[in-house]
Enzyme design. Sequence first.
Site, PDB file in Angstrom:
ATOM      1  N   GLU B  50       6.661  -7.299   1.229  1.00 17.58           N
ATOM      2  CA  GLU B  50       7.733  -7.276   2.232  1.00 17.58           C
ATOM      3  C   GLU B  50       9.075  -7.557   1.572  1.00 17.58           C
ATOM      4  O   GLU B  50      10.077  -6.927   1.900  1.00 17.58           O
ATOM      5  CB  GLU B  50       7.415  -8.288   3.342  1.00 17.58           C
ATOM      6  CG  GLU B  50       8.334  -8.234   4.523  1.00 17.58           C
ATOM      7  CD  GLU B  50       8.307  -6.923   5.307  1.00 17.58           C
ATOM      8  OE1 GLU B  50       7.394  -6.100   5.105  1.00 17.58           O
ATOM      9  OE2 GLU B  50       9.231  -6.715   6.112  1.00 17.58           O
ATOM     10  N   HIS B  55       5.100  -1.307   0.039  1.00 17.32           N
ATOM     11  CA  HIS B  55       3.855  -1.844   0.580  1.00 17.32           C
ATOM     12  C   HIS B  55       2.625  -1.153   0.009  1.00 17.32           C
ATOM     13  O   HIS B  55       2.644   0.049  -0.242  1.00 17.32           O
ATOM     14  CB  HIS B  55       3.877  -1.729   2.106  1.00 17.32           C
ATOM     15  CG  HIS B  55       5.049  -2.431   2.726  1.00 17.32           C
ATOM     16  ND1 HIS B  55       6.252  -1.788   2.927  1.00 17.32           N
ATOM     17  CD2 HIS B  55       5.238  -3.703   3.134  1.00 17.32           C
ATOM     18  CE1 HIS B  55       7.118  -2.648   3.463  1.00 17.32           C
ATOM     19  NE2 HIS B  55       6.529  -3.820   3.600  1.00 17.32           N
ATOM     20  N   HIS B  72       5.776   6.942  -1.314  1.00 17.84           N
ATOM     21  CA  HIS B  72       5.706   8.059  -0.374  1.00 17.84           C
ATOM     22  C   HIS B  72       6.898   9.008  -0.511  1.00 17.84           C
ATOM     23  O   HIS B  72       6.720  10.226  -0.640  1.00 17.84           O
ATOM     24  CB  HIS B  72       5.634   7.489   1.043  1.00 17.84           C
ATOM     25  CG  HIS B  72       5.334   8.499   2.086  1.00 17.84           C
ATOM     26  ND1 HIS B  72       4.074   9.010   2.287  1.00 17.84           N
ATOM     27  CD2 HIS B  72       6.138   9.138   2.967  1.00 17.84           C
ATOM     28  CE1 HIS B  72       4.107   9.902   3.258  1.00 17.84           C
ATOM     29  NE2 HIS B  72       5.346   9.996   3.686  1.00 17.84           N
TER      30      HIS B  72
END
Lengths: 95, 95
Positions: B50, B55, B72
């Site tokens: 965090e 993550h 991503h």
Amino acid sequence: MEKLSEEAINKNLENLEGWEYAKNAIHTSFQFANFKDAFTVMTRIAFEAEAQQHHPNWANVYNELEISLSTHEAGGVTEKDFKLARAIEEIVEAG
Amino acid sequence: MEKLSEEAINKNLENLEGWEYAKNAIHTSFQFANFKDAFTVMTRIAFEAEAQQHHPNWANVYNELEISLSTHEAGGVTEKDFKLARAIEEIVEAG
């Protein structure tokens, strides 16, 4: 703890929205606002699982949480899994 | 944050014991004494993730923890993944 029949599993599932039976386990998934919210719920579930001495098979990425429950020693789904599933639902609903 | 070349990934992996590159992500797994120890480490990793705003994709069952890291937005492995991987190693070693 005895493995439940598929009939008994389906009867139990009627009272658990969003769970399904597949591959000898019951499964659900949740989506939260973000990672912090997902992990907050995971922490509450972790304490409950430890208290029940019955633990989930779960996976998380960011705000998504997938949970599968089965009873290793019984080779399938038992009342232990439904007890934990109901506790998980209460935790998520309260979250 | 740019996607690293396979050469750069392999170079970075030399300094990370127990991690491997596959399917556009880096992966490792850990085994702990029990669920409580596994979830304690997961909690420390969660705070670090965090803080880094990056993550893990991770799965746990009882004392086992599997972790995959990728970025991503970059469609592969970036320096962000290695930063988090190194932090995870520090957490596990301190645990």
